[in-house]
Design a protein around this motif. Structure first.
Motif, mmCIF file in Angstrom:
data_model
loop_
_atom_site.group_PDB
_atom_site.id
_atom_site.type_symbol
_atom_site.label_atom_id
_atom_site.label_comp_id
_atom_site.label_asym_id
_atom_site.label_seq_id
_atom_site.Cartn_x
_atom_site.Cartn_y
_atom_site.Cartn_z
ATOM 1 N N HIS A 1 45.197 34.295 45.233
ATOM 2 C CA HIS A 1 45.908 34.686 46.454
ATOM 3 C C HIS A 1 45.237 34.137 47.715
ATOM 4 O O HIS A 1 45.799 34.235 48.792
ATOM 5 N N LEU A 2 44.066 33.563 47.542
ATOM 6 C CA LEU A 2 43.367 32.987 48.700
ATOM 7 C C LEU A 2 43.668 31.494 48.797
ATOM 8 O O LEU A 2 44.069 30.863 47.820
ATOM 9 N N LEU B 1 31.663 40.304 51.230
ATOM 10 C CA LEU B 1 32.339 39.304 50.391
ATOM 11 C C LEU B 1 33.340 39.975 49.444
ATOM 12 O O LEU B 1 34.380 39.403 49.135
ATOM 13 N N GLU B 2 33.004 41.179 48.985
ATOM 14 C CA GLU B 2 33.959 41.928 48.145
ATOM 15 C C GLU B 2 35.261 42.167 48.911
ATOM 16 O O GLU B 2 36.341 42.022 48.356
ATOM 17 N N LEU C 1 33.998 31.151 50.247
ATOM 18 C CA LEU C 1 33.406 32.274 49.493
ATOM 19 C C LEU C 1 32.268 31.777 48.607
ATOM 20 O O LEU C 1 31.187 32.366 48.561
ATOM 21 N N TYR D 1 28.313 32.873 48.765
ATOM 22 C CA TYR D 1 27.551 33.462 47.655
ATOM 23 C C TYR D 1 26.265 32.687 47.394
ATOM 24 O O TYR D 1 25.271 33.253 46.959
ATOM 25 N N PHE E 1 40.344 32.710 43.133
ATOM 26 C CA PHE E 1 41.098 33.855 43.656
ATOM 27 C C PHE E 1 42.442 33.273 44.101
ATOM 28 O O PHE E 1 42.527 32.647 45.162
ATOM 29 N N ARG F 1 36.394 40.363 51.371
ATOM 30 C CA ARG F 1 37.095 39.092 51.592
ATOM 31 C C ARG F 1 37.862 38.630 50.358
ATOM 32 O O ARG F 1 38.812 37.857 50.446
ATOM 33 N N LYS F 2 37.419 39.075 49.176
ATOM 34 C CA LYS F 2 38.090 38.648 47.941
ATOM 35 C C LYS F 2 39.372 39.441 47.682
ATOM 36 O O LYS F 2 40.201 39.034 46.883
ATOM 37 N N LEU F 3 39.504 40.573 48.328
ATOM 38 C CA LEU F 3 40.643 41.454 48.038
ATOM 39 C C LEU F 3 41.944 40.969 48.666
ATOM 40 O O LEU F 3 41.932 40.192 49.609
ATOM 41 N N LYS F 4 43.044 41.516 48.139
ATOM 42 C CA LYS F 4 44.339 41.296 48.789
ATOM 43 C C LYS F 4 44.372 42.287 49.945
ATOM 44 O O LYS F 4 44.825 43.425 49.798
ATOM 45 N N LEU G 1 27.043 41.038 50.508
ATOM 46 C CA LEU G 1 27.793 41.075 49.242
ATOM 47 C C LEU G 1 28.983 42.021 49.350
ATOM 48 O O LEU G 1 30.069 41.733 48.823
#
Lengths: 227, 308
Positions: free
Chosen positions: B92-93, A7-8, B101, B105, B90, A10-13, A4
């Motif tokens: 920007h992805l 994954l945090e 993603l 999950y 998201f 991976r979600k970021l810029k 988890l």
């Protein structure tokens, strides 16, 4: 939990976060030398004083923590992407825990790396330009190493103080940043108004506040965390 | 016991003292397409949000696949795909990063499934594009891809045709039908376009002011349909008298003071017209009406009376 946390990330810029990290590391690396040379030469009287200076400077990473709170929590609420996470078969508490661990680990590791880089840069510059009186002793090295670990942990915990109230409840970026600036400058502010506080006590209280913020964030997420 | 995919008992949501959803007892059967009917703000989205874990109910319980959905046990959501309000990504992805993603999950690691789902929704070739460059229609399709990728048994779609062009709407309808028929996926849909719902749902739940007013199958509605011939005339009483005595029509009623409705639609309109003209009755309009889901909805919302 590590999955988890990954994954945090991976979600970021990511480019933005890495750039920010590099800027922090770059500035803090040379700040002690700059401070001794340009602002207050007293800090250069010996290595044990320089260590105190470096320790207080590393609190700058509290601001980095605020930036991560903004991206990991506030932005996710504002863009409603947090609803994606809440829709997965994972409890909110676990999701929030993963986010908090991610932020604290990032701040802890960055502060640790910064300690190493700042220590090295200060030592090497001193060897070339001789700005600090004397040479570091074995005791200085040992003290620096232990402070590096302890203060990285303290910084990570202090950086989480704005999390519950400004991050999760109010979801407000600017107050989060202002709160972080206040926290990292707290000791300076108190000396400006001629209040002498025991730094160890201040750190203990701030750590406690950080812990309370983390506790409330996890405990109250079901109540205040709705989208 | 009936095999319900979704069942709620006394589901209630109150926010700051305002009751958004009150005591909803919902029953969605396995394999059916269930439609929510309700005006804006009736509580459809709030119910859907509670069913997908986005909101925590204030009272009542949700059973997904027979198991209680709680904050500590959300395992039922593994078998659910959804789009609530509008598809969120998201931005920007890339599309692929977003889909990966989602799979991570849910602990779903079949790479082929992403390609298959993209093909199904005609979205091939966009995998590496950043979502912020997508149109609303493309995001909606990508949302569908995400909802179906892990082959869920229940798909909850809130206004699934929002942002789609007419061809996109038809494609969406066909896709829902296909997934329902071929894979047996149960659907819960909401749409403010009743005609759209009517074309695909098996059953509807009418939501009014946060309450589930009625659950009824479309077949039942069709049975109850009050098709009728309506005559608009300034002399409604005499018209009714003539129809009864000349044509032996008894199944009719006078609505207002100018309309006569004949519920025996086998009567010939020309015969009725002929009789009325012979007796000097002025006919402003004579027309056969077929009631739609829209009429049913209005009857439910306005206490059983069609607004004329």
């Amino acid at each position: 939990m590590f999955k988890l946390m990954e994954l945090e990330w991976r979600k970021l810029k990511q480019k933005m976060v890495i750039s920010e990290m590099i800027i922090y590391l770059g500035i803090l690396m040379f700040l002690p030398v700059f401070f001794i040379k340009m602002v207050m030469a007293d800090f250069g009287q010996n290595y044990s004083v320089v260590i105190q200076l470096i320790v207080s400077i590393q609190l700058g990473f509290v601001l980095f923590g605020a930036s991560l709170i903004n991206q990991v929590f506030i932005e996710e609420y504002k863009n409603k992407t947090i609803s994606l996470s809440f829709g997965y078969p994972i409890s909110r508490k676990k999701l929030v825990m993963a986010k908090i661990l991610f932020i604290s680990l990032a701040v802890f590791l960055c502060t640790l790396v910064s300690f190493v880089l700042t220590g090295l840069a200060t030592y090497l510059i001193d060897q070339v330009f001789d700005i600090i009186n004397g040479q570091p002793t074995a005791a200085d090295f040992a003290a620096y190493f232990s402070k590096m670990i302890v203060h990285s942990f303290i910084t990570a915990l202090i950086s989480l103080i704005p999390l519950f109230f400004f991050g999760i409840w109010k979801r407000a970026t600017i107050p989060t940043v202002i709160c972080a600036i206040f926290l990292m400058q707290f000791q300076n502010f108190s000396s400006l108004i001629n209040i002498t506080l025991d730094p160890a006590l201040v750190n203990a209280v701030l750590c406690l506040l950080g812990f309370v913020s983390v506790y409330l964030s996890i405990k109250m997420i079901d109540k205040v965390g709705d989208i | 016991m009936m095999d319900y995919v979704v069942q709620t008992n006394g589901l209630t949501k109150t926010v700051k003292g305002i009751t958004l959803v009150s005591n909803v007892n919902l029953h969605i059967k396995k394999g059916e397409i269930y439609g929510f009917l309700g005006q804006n703000g009736a509580g459809k989205t709030t119910i859907m949000k509670m069913l997908t874990g986005l909101l925590i109910p204030s009272k009542g319980e949700i059973l997904l696949f027979g198991k209680k959905l709680t904050e500590t046990n959300k395992s039922g959501l593994k078998r659910v795909g959804s789009i609530i309000e509008y598809p969120i990504f998201f931005e920007h992805l890339t599309a692929m990063e977003n889909l990966e993603l989602h799979c991570e999950y849910l602990g779903y690691y079949d790479k082929k499934a992403i390609t298959q789902a993209l093909e199904l929704v005609h979205l091939k070739g966009i995998e590496d594009k950043v979502v912020k460059d997508f149109s609303l229609g493309m995001k909606q399709r990508l949302g569908i891809v995400r909802a179906i990728i892990t082959k869920p048994e229940l798909i909850i779609l809130d206004e699934p045709t929002n942002g789609l062009d007419p061809i996109g709407i038809k494609d969406m309808r066909d896709l829902i039908r296909m997934l329902n028929k071929e894979y047996g996926i149960t659907f819960l849909l909401s749409s403010h376009i009743l005609g759209e719902i009517e074309q695909i749902v098996d059953r509807v739940g009418v939501i009014q002011n946060g309450k589930l007013v009625n659950e009824v199958s479309l077949a039942e509605i069709r049975k109850q349909r009050a098709d009728y011939i309506e005559i608009v005339t300034p002399d409604a009483d005499r018209t009714a008298y003539l129809l009864e005595h000349e044509l032996r029509i008894s199944n009719m009623k006078i609505v207002g003071d100018r309309r006569v409705r004949i519920y025996d639609v086998t009567q010939s309109q020309s015969e009725i017209t002929k009789i009325l003209i012979l007796h000097d009755i002025e006919i402003e309009e004579i027309q056969k009406h077929t009631s739609t889901l829209e009429d049913y909805f209005y009857r439910q919302i306005h206490g059983g009376e069609i607004i004329v």
